[in-house]
Design a protein around this motif. Structure first.
Motif, mmCIF file in Angstrom:
data_model
loop_
_atom_site.group_PDB
_atom_site.id
_atom_site.type_symbol
_atom_site.label_atom_id
_atom_site.label_comp_id
_atom_site.label_asym_id
_atom_site.label_seq_id
_atom_site.Cartn_x
_atom_site.Cartn_y
_atom_site.Cartn_z
ATOM 1 N N VAL A 20 0.843 -1.199 0.000
ATOM 2 C CA VAL A 20 0.000 0.000 0.000
ATOM 3 C C VAL A 20 0.880 1.252 0.000
ATOM 4 O O VAL A 20 0.617 2.208 -0.731
ATOM 5 C CB VAL A 20 -0.971 0.001 1.203
ATOM 6 N N HIS A 21 1.939 1.242 0.804
ATOM 7 C CA HIS A 21 2.870 2.378 0.857
ATOM 8 C C HIS A 21 3.511 2.610 -0.520
ATOM 9 O O HIS A 21 3.596 3.743 -0.993
ATOM 10 C CB HIS A 21 3.949 2.121 1.917
ATOM 11 N N ASP A 24 0.965 4.012 -2.943
ATOM 12 C CA ASP A 24 0.738 5.412 -2.596
ATOM 13 C C ASP A 24 1.857 6.298 -3.140
ATOM 14 O O ASP A 24 1.600 7.372 -3.681
ATOM 15 C CB ASP A 24 0.613 5.566 -1.077
ATOM 16 N N GLN A 27 1.290 6.651 -6.837
ATOM 17 C CA GLN A 27 0.168 7.554 -7.112
ATOM 18 C C GLN A 27 0.583 9.014 -6.924
ATOM 19 O O GLN A 27 0.220 9.873 -7.732
ATOM 20 C CB GLN A 27 -1.017 7.234 -6.205
ATOM 21 N N ARG A 28 1.318 9.286 -5.877
ATOM 22 C CA ARG A 28 1.795 10.659 -5.643
ATOM 23 C C ARG A 28 2.729 11.118 -6.754
ATOM 24 O O ARG A 28 2.660 12.260 -7.204
ATOM 25 C CB ARG A 28 2.487 10.766 -4.289
ATOM 26 N N CYS A 48 10.063 1.232 -4.873
ATOM 27 C CA CYS A 48 9.200 1.907 -3.900
ATOM 28 C C CYS A 48 8.967 1.077 -2.644
ATOM 29 O O CYS A 48 8.365 1.569 -1.688
ATOM 30 C CB CYS A 48 7.857 2.254 -4.544
#
Length: 127
Positions: A20-21, A24, A27-28, A48
């Motif tokens: 999830v991190h 995220d 996405q950022r 990531c």
């Protein structure tokens, strides 16, 4: 570059939270215009993850007698040798560790071939 062994111990970690991190972060980066959806690849996702910069997992030892990963290094252990030991962590001895390493050494050539043949392997990161 480190030519020696790397020993990682993870506490309070779940692969779900790590994934999830990473998503995220991607996405950022997309929102900021640094990447496009077409840029997202397994290699970029690996960069990531919290384990970025670590070598691929060769041997994952699971103590307690459980024969499951329990949401632990799921992506990173895709080409690892999994050793399940029927002892709790405090009772795990150096001899137990050596048994796991010896078992790994018997399977290492096949695991290395599998890693080389994967296209692209989940641990093949680009720098």
């Amino acid at each position: 570059r480190n030519k020696q062994a790397v020993f990682n111990i993870c506490f309070a970690y779940t692969s779900t939270e790590e994934t999830v991190h990473a998503v995220d972060m991607l996405q950022r980066a997309q929102h900021a215009g640094w990447v496009t959806p077409g840029d997202v690849t397994p290699e970029l996702l690996v960069r990531c993850l919290r384990t970025k910069g670590c070598p691929p997992v060769d041997l994952l030892i699971r103590t307690s007698g459980e024969t499951r990963l329990s949401d632990f290094l799921v992506w990173q252990a895709s080409h690892a040798h999994l050793a399940f030991v029927d002892k709790l962590w405090p009772d795990f001895t150096f001899v137990d560790f050596l048994r796991c390493v010896l078992d790994y050494s018997r399977h290492a050539p096949a695991l290395q071939l599998l890693r080389r043949c994967s296209d692209p392997g989940p641990q093949q990161s680009t720098k």
